[in-house]
Motif scaffolding. Structure first.
Motif, PDB file in Angstrom:
ATOM      1  N   ALA A 230       3.875  -1.944  10.134  1.00 48.49           N
ATOM      2  CA  ALA A 230       4.416  -3.002   9.285  1.00 48.49           C
ATOM      3  C   ALA A 230       3.331  -3.841   8.597  1.00 48.49           C
ATOM      4  CB  ALA A 230       5.309  -3.894  10.136  1.00 48.49           C
ATOM      5  N   HIS A 231       2.232  -4.155   9.308  1.00 48.08           N
ATOM      6  CA  HIS A 231       1.181  -4.993   8.706  1.00 48.08           C
ATOM      7  C   HIS A 231       0.552  -4.312   7.508  1.00 48.08           C
ATOM      8  CE1 HIS A 231       0.971  -8.571  11.102  1.00 48.08           C
ATOM      9  NE2 HIS A 231       1.074  -7.858  12.222  1.00 48.08           N
ATOM     10  N   LYS A 232       0.229  -3.037   7.660  1.00 51.56           N
ATOM     11  CA  LYS A 232      -0.404  -2.288   6.561  1.00 51.56           C
ATOM     12  C   LYS A 232       0.510  -2.228   5.343  1.00 51.56           C
ATOM     13  CE  LYS A 232      -3.970   0.701   8.167  1.00 51.56           C
ATOM     14  NZ  LYS A 232      -4.268   1.940   8.822  1.00 51.56           N
ATOM     15  N   LEU A 233       1.775  -1.946   5.606  1.00 51.85           N
ATOM     16  CA  LEU A 233       2.734  -1.838   4.507  1.00 51.85           C
ATOM     17  C   LEU A 233       2.872  -3.178   3.775  1.00 51.85           C
ATOM     18  CD1 LEU A 233       5.711   0.245   5.834  1.00 51.85           C
ATOM     19  CD2 LEU A 233       4.491   0.624   3.702  1.00 51.85           C
ATOM     20  N   ALA A 234       2.969  -4.236   4.574  1.00 50.28           N
ATOM     21  CA  ALA A 234       3.138  -5.563   3.976  1.00 50.28           C
ATOM     22  C   ALA A 234       1.950  -5.901   3.069  1.00 50.28           C
ATOM     23  CB  ALA A 234       3.292  -6.612   5.071  1.00 50.28           C
ATOM     24  N   GLU A 235       0.736  -5.513   3.516  1.00 55.34           N
ATOM     25  CA  GLU A 235      -0.467  -5.770   2.693  1.00 55.34           C
ATOM     26  C   GLU A 235      -0.394  -5.037   1.365  1.00 55.34           C
ATOM     27  OE1 GLU A 235      -4.159  -4.781   4.725  1.00 55.34           O
ATOM     28  OE2 GLU A 235      -3.475  -6.127   6.339  1.00 55.34           O
ATOM     29  N   LYS A 236      -0.011  -3.755   1.437  1.00 56.12           N
ATOM     30  CA  LYS A 236       0.078  -2.945   0.217  1.00 56.12           C
ATOM     31  C   LYS A 236       1.101  -3.532  -0.751  1.00 56.12           C
ATOM     32  CE  LYS A 236      -0.860   1.630   2.075  1.00 56.12           C
ATOM     33  NZ  LYS A 236      -0.196   2.825   2.542  1.00 56.12           N
ATOM     34  N   VAL A 237       2.230  -3.950  -0.208  1.00 57.27           N
ATOM     35  CA  VAL A 237       3.290  -4.490  -1.061  1.00 57.27           C
ATOM     36  C   VAL A 237       2.823  -5.805  -1.693  1.00 57.27           C
ATOM     37  CG1 VAL A 237       5.621  -5.488  -1.008  1.00 57.27           C
ATOM     38  CG2 VAL A 237       5.168  -3.316   0.124  1.00 57.27           C
ATOM     39  N   LYS A 238       2.098  -6.589  -0.917  1.00 54.47           N
ATOM     40  CA  LYS A 238       1.611  -7.885  -1.422  1.00 54.47           C
ATOM     41  C   LYS A 238       0.630  -7.674  -2.587  1.00 54.47           C
ATOM     42  CE  LYS A 238       1.558 -12.307  -1.068  1.00 54.47           C
ATOM     43  NZ  LYS A 238       2.765 -13.049  -1.397  1.00 54.47           N
ATOM     44  N   GLN A 239      -0.194  -6.610  -2.439  1.00 58.75           N
ATOM     45  CA  GLN A 239      -1.158  -6.327  -3.520  1.00 58.75           C
ATOM     46  C   GLN A 239      -0.434  -5.952  -4.802  1.00 58.75           C
ATOM     47  OE1 GLN A 239      -3.849  -3.300  -2.184  1.00 58.75           O
ATOM     48  NE2 GLN A 239      -4.980  -4.746  -0.908  1.00 58.75           N
ATOM     49  N   ARG A 240       0.611  -5.151  -4.640  1.00 59.41           N
ATOM     50  CA  ARG A 240       1.347  -4.680  -5.816  1.00 59.41           C
ATOM     51  C   ARG A 240       2.264  -5.765  -6.385  1.00 59.41           C
ATOM     52  NH1 ARG A 240       4.198   0.240  -7.163  1.00 59.41           N
ATOM     53  NH2 ARG A 240       5.260  -0.292  -9.108  1.00 59.41           N
ATOM     54  N   PHE A 241       2.889  -6.541  -5.504  1.00 60.86           N
ATOM     55  CA  PHE A 241       3.827  -7.584  -5.951  1.00 60.86           C
ATOM     56  C   PHE A 241       3.400  -8.937  -5.366  1.00 60.86           C
ATOM     57  CE2 PHE A 241       6.596  -3.750  -5.305  1.00 60.86           C
ATOM     58  CZ  PHE A 241       6.917  -3.499  -6.631  1.00 60.86           C
ATOM     59  N   PRO A 242       2.385  -9.570  -5.949  1.00 63.25           N
ATOM     60  CA  PRO A 242       1.889 -10.826  -5.367  1.00 63.25           C
ATOM     61  C   PRO A 242       2.955 -11.923  -5.335  1.00 63.25           C
ATOM     62  CG  PRO A 242       0.439 -10.019  -7.117  1.00 63.25           C
ATOM     63  CD  PRO A 242       1.654  -9.160  -7.146  1.00 63.25           C
ATOM     64  N   HIS A 243       3.997 -11.790  -6.172  1.00 63.41           N
ATOM     65  CA  HIS A 243       5.033 -12.828  -6.212  1.00 63.41           C
ATOM     66  C   HIS A 243       6.012 -12.714  -5.035  1.00 63.41           C
ATOM     67  CE1 HIS A 243       6.298  -9.271  -8.406  1.00 63.41           C
ATOM     68  NE2 HIS A 243       7.545  -9.582  -8.158  1.00 63.41           N
ATOM     69  N   PHE A 244       5.964 -11.587  -4.260  1.00 61.11           N
ATOM     70  CA  PHE A 244       6.858 -11.464  -3.090  1.00 61.11           C
ATOM     71  C   PHE A 244       6.310 -12.286  -1.925  1.00 61.11           C
ATOM     72  CE2 PHE A 244       8.772  -6.919  -3.851  1.00 61.11           C
ATOM     73  CZ  PHE A 244       9.480  -7.423  -4.925  1.00 61.11           C
ATOM     74  N   ASP A 245       7.205 -12.991  -1.263  1.00 74.38           N
ATOM     75  CA  ASP A 245       6.812 -13.736  -0.054  1.00 74.38           C
ATOM     76  C   ASP A 245       7.032 -12.792   1.133  1.00 74.38           C
ATOM     77  OD1 ASP A 245       6.245 -15.625   1.815  1.00 74.38           O
ATOM     78  OD2 ASP A 245       7.958 -16.938   1.372  1.00 74.38           O
ATOM     79  N   THR A 246       5.983 -12.057   1.503  1.00 77.34           N
ATOM     80  CA  THR A 246       6.146 -11.034   2.560  1.00 77.34           C
ATOM     81  C   THR A 246       5.818 -11.596   3.952  1.00 77.34           C
ATOM     82  OG1 THR A 246       3.922 -10.282   2.140  1.00 77.34           O
ATOM     83  CG2 THR A 246       5.665  -9.032   1.091  1.00 77.34           C
ATOM     84  N   LYS A 247       6.579 -11.163   4.937  1.00 73.45           N
ATOM     85  CA  LYS A 247       6.359 -11.564   6.337  1.00 73.45           C
ATOM     86  C   LYS A 247       6.492 -10.333   7.233  1.00 73.45           C
ATOM     87  CE  LYS A 247       6.045 -15.995   5.712  1.00 73.45           C
ATOM     88  NZ  LYS A 247       4.824 -16.733   6.021  1.00 73.45           N
ATOM     89  N   VAL A 248       5.821 -10.401   8.387  1.00 71.02           N
ATOM     90  CA  VAL A 248       5.871  -9.277   9.331  1.00 71.02           C
ATOM     91  C   VAL A 248       6.332  -9.784  10.696  1.00 71.02           C
ATOM     92  CG1 VAL A 248       4.461  -7.583  10.587  1.00 71.02           C
ATOM     93  CG2 VAL A 248       4.019  -8.016   8.161  1.00 71.02           C
ATOM     94  N   THR A 249       7.249  -9.052  11.323  1.00 72.89           N
ATOM     95  CA  THR A 249       7.630  -9.342  12.715  1.00 72.89           C
ATOM     96  C   THR A 249       7.517  -8.051  13.510  1.00 72.89           C
ATOM     97  OG1 THR A 249       9.209 -11.015  12.007  1.00 72.89           O
ATOM     98  CG2 THR A 249       9.443 -10.208  14.250  1.00 72.89           C
ATOM     99  N   ILE A 250       6.744  -8.108  14.602  1.00 68.35           N
ATOM    100  CA  ILE A 250       6.660  -6.942  15.496  1.00 68.35           C
ATOM    101  C   ILE A 250       7.549  -7.262  16.698  1.00 68.35           C
ATOM    102  CG2 ILE A 250       5.078  -5.434  16.824  1.00 68.35           C
ATOM    103  CD1 ILE A 250       4.039  -5.559  13.996  1.00 68.35           C
ATOM    104  N   LEU A 251       8.625  -6.536  16.865  1.00 67.81           N
ATOM    105  CA  LEU A 251       9.560  -6.898  17.953  1.00 67.81           C
ATOM    106  C   LEU A 251       9.024  -6.555  19.341  1.00 67.81           C
ATOM    107  CD1 LEU A 251      13.082  -6.160  16.475  1.00 67.81           C
ATOM    108  CD2 LEU A 251      11.892  -8.332  16.674  1.00 67.81           C
ATOM    109  N   GLY A 252       8.259  -5.480  19.470  1.00 71.42           N
ATOM    110  CA  GLY A 252       7.586  -5.161  20.739  1.00 71.42           C
ATOM    111  C   GLY A 252       8.518  -4.971  21.923  1.00 71.42           C
ATOM    112  N   HIS A 253       8.029  -5.355  23.093  1.00 67.02           N
ATOM    113  CA  HIS A 253       8.731  -5.027  24.339  1.00 67.02           C
ATOM    114  C   HIS A 253      10.023  -5.797  24.551  1.00 67.02           C
ATOM    115  CE1 HIS A 253       4.887  -3.097  25.072  1.00 67.02           C
ATOM    116  NE2 HIS A 253       5.531  -2.348  25.946  1.00 67.02           N
ATOM    117  N   ILE A 254      10.283  -6.773  23.716  1.00 69.87           N
ATOM    118  CA  ILE A 254      11.566  -7.477  23.826  1.00 69.87           C
ATOM    119  C   ILE A 254      12.722  -6.493  23.679  1.00 69.87           C
ATOM    120  CG2 ILE A 254      11.946  -8.103  21.388  1.00 69.87           C
ATOM    121  CD1 ILE A 254      12.465 -10.950  22.388  1.00 69.87           C
TER     122      ILE A 254
END
Ligand code: F6P
Length: 323
Positions: A230-254
């Motif tokens: 998710a982090h890598k993807l969010a970075e790529k999307v941010k580069q392409r669409f700087p106007h998007f407010d991107t956030k990442v949540t890793i749900l993990g062991h929950i």
């Protein structure tokens, strides 16, 4: 058959306790004794075992995790480790073994059967749902519900702030959790290890959503997706669409914790009980799974050899329903 052993192995999964309970209570019905092996194969090597009476498994049907505990055991990968484990079982009078776990746990059971002639039965217990030969594994339904509960909350904030959320879910090698929860959450896209991720396809979809004035979006990413997470993807999307407010949540062991769903409790009870009846019939080397809504047996060798395939029509559904 007078005495059998049961263990939980690999990642814990909600419903494992309900399954242990079903094994113990069904064995008791047939006047058989059950030895609980603690910490999976490692506990077997270290002779960490105890008799489980019907009372010992009271009040565990609703508990997540595994009261027997679980562990990964590099020692059991070696023949000497398995030999020690087998002799400990013999010393405890154990005549057959029930293993609740995933693919790796079943390979261990098969090794005990092939090398020492120990009768073994597998029960699919993993949140990943990635076992061939069963339509459901114990823990999967609860894990999907855990993801849905979390993403519903994320959607509230995504919508309030017009944000694009990348939510990473478990599934190192399999996208079943991601796909099912993606549909249940109304995700805009689901990225899974079984399907190659093309950045340009994702970007086009996001652009289309933006053009249609979609105010927020949820992208579910399985941890094993080839995009790198998710982090890598969010970075790529941010580069392409700087106007998007991107956030990442890793749900993990929950995702793996908490009380099992009713579905998982029933599945675990049914498969655990069936396993004992299968042992009594003298059958060995099978996994007790579910097919067409009923418990059934398939050879363990088949279950570990094949990969369960993803339902492609569900992938398509995600996209159709988010357009
Ligand atoms: O196999 C179940 C699973 O939850 C996977 O989805 C995940 O990748 C892995 O276990 C995590 O393992 P651990 O808890 O050992 O980090």
């Amino acid at each position: 058959m007078n005495k059998i052993a049961v263990l939980t192995s690999g990642g814990d999964a909600p419903g494992m306790n309900a399954c242990v309970r079903a094994v113990v209570r069904t064995a008791n019905h047939f006047k058989m004794e059950v030895v609980g092996v603690r910490r999976g194969y490692q506990g077997m090597i270290e002779n960490d075992m105890t008799i489980l009476s019907p009372n010992d498994v009271s009040n565990i049907i609703h508990r997540g995790g595994t009261v027997l505990k679980t562990a990964r055991s590099p020692e059991f990968m070696k023949r000497e480790g398995r030999e020690r484990a087998y002799h400990n079982l013999l010393d405890n009078g154990v005549e057959a073994l029930v293993v609740i776990g995933g693919d790796g746990s079943f390979k261990g059971a098969l090794a005990l059967q092939d090398e020492f002639g120990l009768p073994v039965i597998g029960i699919p217990g993993t949140i990943d749902n990635d076992l061939y030969g069963t339509e459901a594994t114990i823990g999967y339904d609860t894990a999907v519900n855990n993801v849905v509960t979390a993403v519903d909350k994320i959607r509230d904030t995504a919508d309030s702030h017009n944000r694009l959320f990348f939510v990473e879910v478990m599934g190192r090698d399999a996208g079943f959790i991601a796909l099912r929860s993606g549909i249940a959450c109304g995700a805009e896209a689901v990225l899974i290890p079984e399907t190659e991720t093309y950045d340009n396809v994702l970007m086009d979809r996001l652009q289309n959503g933006w053009n249609r004035e979609k105010s927020s979006a949820i992208i579910i990413v399985a941890e094993g997706d080839d995009s790198g997470g998710a982090h890598k993807l969010a970075e790529k999307v941010k580069q392409r669409f700087p106007h998007f407010d991107t956030k990442v949540t890793i749900l993990g062991h929950i995702q793996r914790g908490g009380s099992p769903s009713a579905y998982d409790r029933v599945l675990a009870s049914e498969l655990g009980s069936w396993a004992v009846r299968t042992i009594r019939r003298g059958t060995t080397g099978v996994m007790i799974g579910r097919s067409g809504g009923k418990a059934m047996e398939i050879p363990l060798s088949k279950a570990v050899k094949h990969n369960r395939s993803i339902n492609r029509s569900l992938e398509e559904l995600v996209y159709w329903l988010s357009e």
